[in-house]
Enzyme design. Sequence first.
Site, PDB file in Angstrom:
ATOM      1  N   TRP A  98      39.624 -36.911  13.522  1.00 42.21           N
ATOM      2  CA  TRP A  98      38.840 -35.939  12.758  1.00 42.21           C
ATOM      3  C   TRP A  98      37.435 -35.900  13.368  1.00 42.21           C
ATOM      4  O   TRP A  98      36.844 -36.953  13.620  1.00 42.21           O
ATOM      5  CB  TRP A  98      38.727 -36.334  11.280  1.00 42.21           C
ATOM      6  CG  TRP A  98      37.709 -35.488  10.586  1.00 42.21           C
ATOM      7  CD1 TRP A  98      37.830 -34.173  10.232  1.00 42.21           C
ATOM      8  CD2 TRP A  98      36.372 -35.875  10.219  1.00 42.21           C
ATOM      9  NE1 TRP A  98      36.667 -33.721   9.664  1.00 42.21           N
ATOM     10  CE2 TRP A  98      35.755 -34.735   9.644  1.00 42.21           C
ATOM     11  CE3 TRP A  98      35.639 -37.058  10.322  1.00 42.21           C
ATOM     12  CZ2 TRP A  98      34.435 -34.752   9.175  1.00 42.21           C
ATOM     13  CZ3 TRP A  98      34.331 -37.082   9.856  1.00 42.21           C
ATOM     14  CH2 TRP A  98      33.737 -35.936   9.282  1.00 42.21           C
ATOM     15  N   GLU A 137      43.216 -33.999  11.803  1.00 46.25           N
ATOM     16  CA  GLU A 137      42.749 -33.646  10.452  1.00 46.25           C
ATOM     17  C   GLU A 137      41.761 -32.483  10.474  1.00 46.25           C
ATOM     18  O   GLU A 137      40.714 -32.552  11.119  1.00 46.25           O
ATOM     19  CB  GLU A 137      42.071 -34.877   9.827  1.00 46.25           C
ATOM     20  CG  GLU A 137      41.512 -34.640   8.443  1.00 46.25           C
ATOM     21  CD  GLU A 137      40.839 -35.879   7.864  1.00 46.25           C
ATOM     22  OE1 GLU A 137      40.715 -36.904   8.582  1.00 46.25           O
ATOM     23  OE2 GLU A 137      40.423 -35.821   6.689  1.00 46.25           O
ATOM     24  N   LYS A 185      39.296 -29.450   8.504  1.00 49.94           N
ATOM     25  CA  LYS A 185      38.336 -29.426   7.399  1.00 49.94           C
ATOM     26  C   LYS A 185      37.790 -28.022   7.222  1.00 49.94           C
ATOM     27  O   LYS A 185      37.796 -27.219   8.156  1.00 49.94           O
ATOM     28  CB  LYS A 185      37.202 -30.417   7.688  1.00 49.94           C
ATOM     29  CG  LYS A 185      36.335 -30.704   6.498  1.00 49.94           C
ATOM     30  CD  LYS A 185      35.503 -31.961   6.683  1.00 49.94           C
ATOM     31  CE  LYS A 185      34.608 -32.140   5.475  1.00 49.94           C
ATOM     32  NZ  LYS A 185      33.918 -33.411   5.475  1.00 49.94           N
ATOM     33  N   ASP A 207      43.948 -33.369   4.319  1.00 53.02           N
ATOM     34  CA  ASP A 207      43.063 -34.110   3.421  1.00 53.02           C
ATOM     35  C   ASP A 207      42.868 -33.243   2.185  1.00 53.02           C
ATOM     36  O   ASP A 207      42.487 -32.065   2.289  1.00 53.02           O
ATOM     37  CB  ASP A 207      41.724 -34.398   4.122  1.00 53.02           C
ATOM     38  CG  ASP A 207      40.792 -35.228   3.251  1.00 53.02           C
ATOM     39  OD1 ASP A 207      40.544 -34.840   2.098  1.00 53.02           O
ATOM     40  OD2 ASP A 207      40.279 -36.262   3.737  1.00 53.02           O
ATOM     41  N   HIS A 222      39.781 -31.059   1.763  1.00 51.37           N
ATOM     42  CA  HIS A 222      39.344 -30.223   2.888  1.00 51.37           C
ATOM     43  C   HIS A 222      39.782 -28.773   2.831  1.00 51.37           C
ATOM     44  O   HIS A 222      39.869 -28.100   3.853  1.00 51.37           O
ATOM     45  CB  HIS A 222      39.826 -30.844   4.202  1.00 51.37           C
ATOM     46  CG  HIS A 222      39.090 -32.094   4.537  1.00 51.37           C
ATOM     47  ND1 HIS A 222      39.140 -32.700   5.759  1.00 51.37           N
ATOM     48  CD2 HIS A 222      38.248 -32.856   3.793  1.00 51.37           C
ATOM     49  CE1 HIS A 222      38.393 -33.782   5.758  1.00 51.37           C
ATOM     50  NE2 HIS A 222      37.846 -33.902   4.573  1.00 51.37           N
ATOM     51  N   HIS A 274      45.558 -37.391   3.776  1.00 55.05           N
ATOM     52  CA  HIS A 274      44.465 -38.182   3.234  1.00 55.05           C
ATOM     53  C   HIS A 274      44.422 -37.816   1.763  1.00 55.05           C
ATOM     54  O   HIS A 274      44.013 -36.707   1.415  1.00 55.05           O
ATOM     55  CB  HIS A 274      43.131 -37.836   3.904  1.00 55.05           C
ATOM     56  CG  HIS A 274      42.859 -38.685   5.102  1.00 55.05           C
ATOM     57  ND1 HIS A 274      41.726 -38.547   5.861  1.00 55.05           N
ATOM     58  CD2 HIS A 274      43.562 -39.707   5.653  1.00 55.05           C
ATOM     59  CE1 HIS A 274      41.763 -39.441   6.840  1.00 55.05           C
ATOM     60  NE2 HIS A 274      42.863 -40.147   6.739  1.00 55.05           N
ATOM     61  N   ASP A 321      33.759 -31.533  -1.291  1.00 62.35           N
ATOM     62  CA  ASP A 321      34.550 -32.620  -0.705  1.00 62.35           C
ATOM     63  C   ASP A 321      33.849 -33.953  -0.973  1.00 62.35           C
ATOM     64  O   ASP A 321      33.366 -34.614  -0.068  1.00 62.35           O
ATOM     65  CB  ASP A 321      34.679 -32.349   0.812  1.00 62.35           C
ATOM     66  CG  ASP A 321      35.403 -33.461   1.536  1.00 62.35           C
ATOM     67  OD1 ASP A 321      36.360 -34.002   0.967  1.00 62.35           O
ATOM     68  OD2 ASP A 321      35.015 -33.783   2.671  1.00 62.35           O
ATOM     69  N   ASP A 378      34.953 -36.813  -2.149  1.00 64.26           N
ATOM     70  CA  ASP A 378      35.677 -38.061  -1.927  1.00 64.26           C
ATOM     71  C   ASP A 378      35.577 -39.026  -3.093  1.00 64.26           C
ATOM     72  O   ASP A 378      35.253 -40.195  -2.919  1.00 64.26           O
ATOM     73  CB  ASP A 378      35.213 -38.719  -0.614  1.00 64.26           C
ATOM     74  CG  ASP A 378      35.665 -37.927   0.606  1.00 64.26           C
ATOM     75  OD1 ASP A 378      36.851 -37.969   0.930  1.00 64.26           O
ATOM     76  OD2 ASP A 378      34.821 -37.248   1.232  1.00 64.26           O
ATOM     77  N   ASP A 391      41.811 -41.619   1.248  1.00 63.47           N
ATOM     78  CA  ASP A 391      40.495 -41.388   1.849  1.00 63.47           C
ATOM     79  C   ASP A 391      39.489 -40.976   0.785  1.00 63.47           C
ATOM     80  O   ASP A 391      39.472 -39.826   0.352  1.00 63.47           O
ATOM     81  CB  ASP A 391      40.597 -40.305   2.941  1.00 63.47           C
ATOM     82  CG  ASP A 391      39.256 -40.055   3.619  1.00 63.47           C
ATOM     83  OD1 ASP A 391      38.362 -40.909   3.503  1.00 63.47           O
ATOM     84  OD2 ASP A 391      39.105 -38.993   4.264  1.00 63.47           O
TER      85      ASP A 391
END
Length: 411
Positions: free
Chosen positions: A179, A220, A222, A253, A256, A280, A288, A290, A319
């Site tokens: 990524w 990955e 985004k 992810d 994302h 993820h 985003d 997380d 993640d």
Amino acid sequence: MSYQEAKKKYAALGVDTEKAIRELKKIPVSMHCWQGDDVTGFENAGALTGGIQATGNYPGKARTPEELMRDLEFAFKLIPGKHRLNLHACYAIFEDGKKVDRDKLEPKHFKRWVEFAKKLKIGLDFNPTFFSHPLADQLTLASEDPKVRAFWVRHGIACLKIAEYFGKELGTPCACNFWVPDGYKDDPSDRMGPRKRLKDSYDKIFKYKYNKKYVTVTVESKLYGIGVESYTVGSHEFYMNYAAKNNLLCLLDMGHFHPTELIADKISSLLLFSGKVAFHVSRGVRWDSDHVIRLDDAVKAAAEEIVRNDPKNFVIALDYFDGSINRIAALVLGMRNMQKALLLGLLQPQATLTALQEARQYTEQLVLQEELKSYPWGEVWAEFCRREKKAADECWMADVLKYQRDVLSAR
Ligand code: RNT
Ligand code: ZN
């Protein structure tokens, strides 16, 4: 209700809870080391960059390899099943202070992690680190500067070699995930140029013929990051095509995509063409961000798709990075939630539901889908935990608090 009663209730629907428990035990989830220290790593590199952010100042953050390993080992003790550990290149361990830059990393810098994995009898996954570095200023593999691109190409190849080392030493293929944060804050005038450069850099990295027996490469995408709001070079379309053409796996992810876009629906389309999909599992809150994953609809929907399409076809990694709460609790909770979501999927009367769909009995399908939500799956989870000799409910938190008093508070 007891487990035996729950078992009967599910059996009446044609669902074998024993089989679900057996299957759940076989699904590994890759636990990310970086929740343990807010994605800091061991290079003393400074600030976290790349458009991602770990906020919060909860005491007890791991500061050394020893502290992080101890915390991760403790977390694994509270999680049922057998899993994997996901490392980032910035977690290299430099013995005797002999630090090297990212493009010079070698397997020996991860020897202690391999020893750790062997001790815990788990597999390792890996990620090159294309951020938090002086040469990662907005652009890395897509940089206008050929020297910067070359540096990161060398880093990518070095990481493939480290991933090979993990796979070989531990006897289980290492998922090596690429990524890059590359992108622009505002609308670019040239969208093609950076994407061409990114493609060219990846072509150079994958010229290195890594051993596929030891390494599975995932890429990955985004949508945007902090300071990279308008254009991300490595978009979903970029990687979907790059992966398809080069026989790599797409990694989705959950943070994302557009905030209302669910990844569960993308899985079957990708699987049809690539055979495998990586994740993820994360939780974005408005952006985003997380956050620690909850047992929410997005995670449940993704897990359903995983169990419907044979879990062996998936690489499941978590993640997120939250520094505002106990970091070990964050890891344990997220791992257990992922497993609960998988169990919920495994406890569905899949054949019956599919038959209803095929027969266009949409009313019956809807009713069953909804009624299933109040089936006693918690009893099956508790039984799974009992057999694994792990806490079935929140009482594992008492162990975390004890560890916080005994170990974390001294940091
Ligand atoms: C960033 C990506 C990436 C990182 C980790 C630390 O938005 O999700 O996967 O979170 O590599
Ligand atoms: Zn991610």
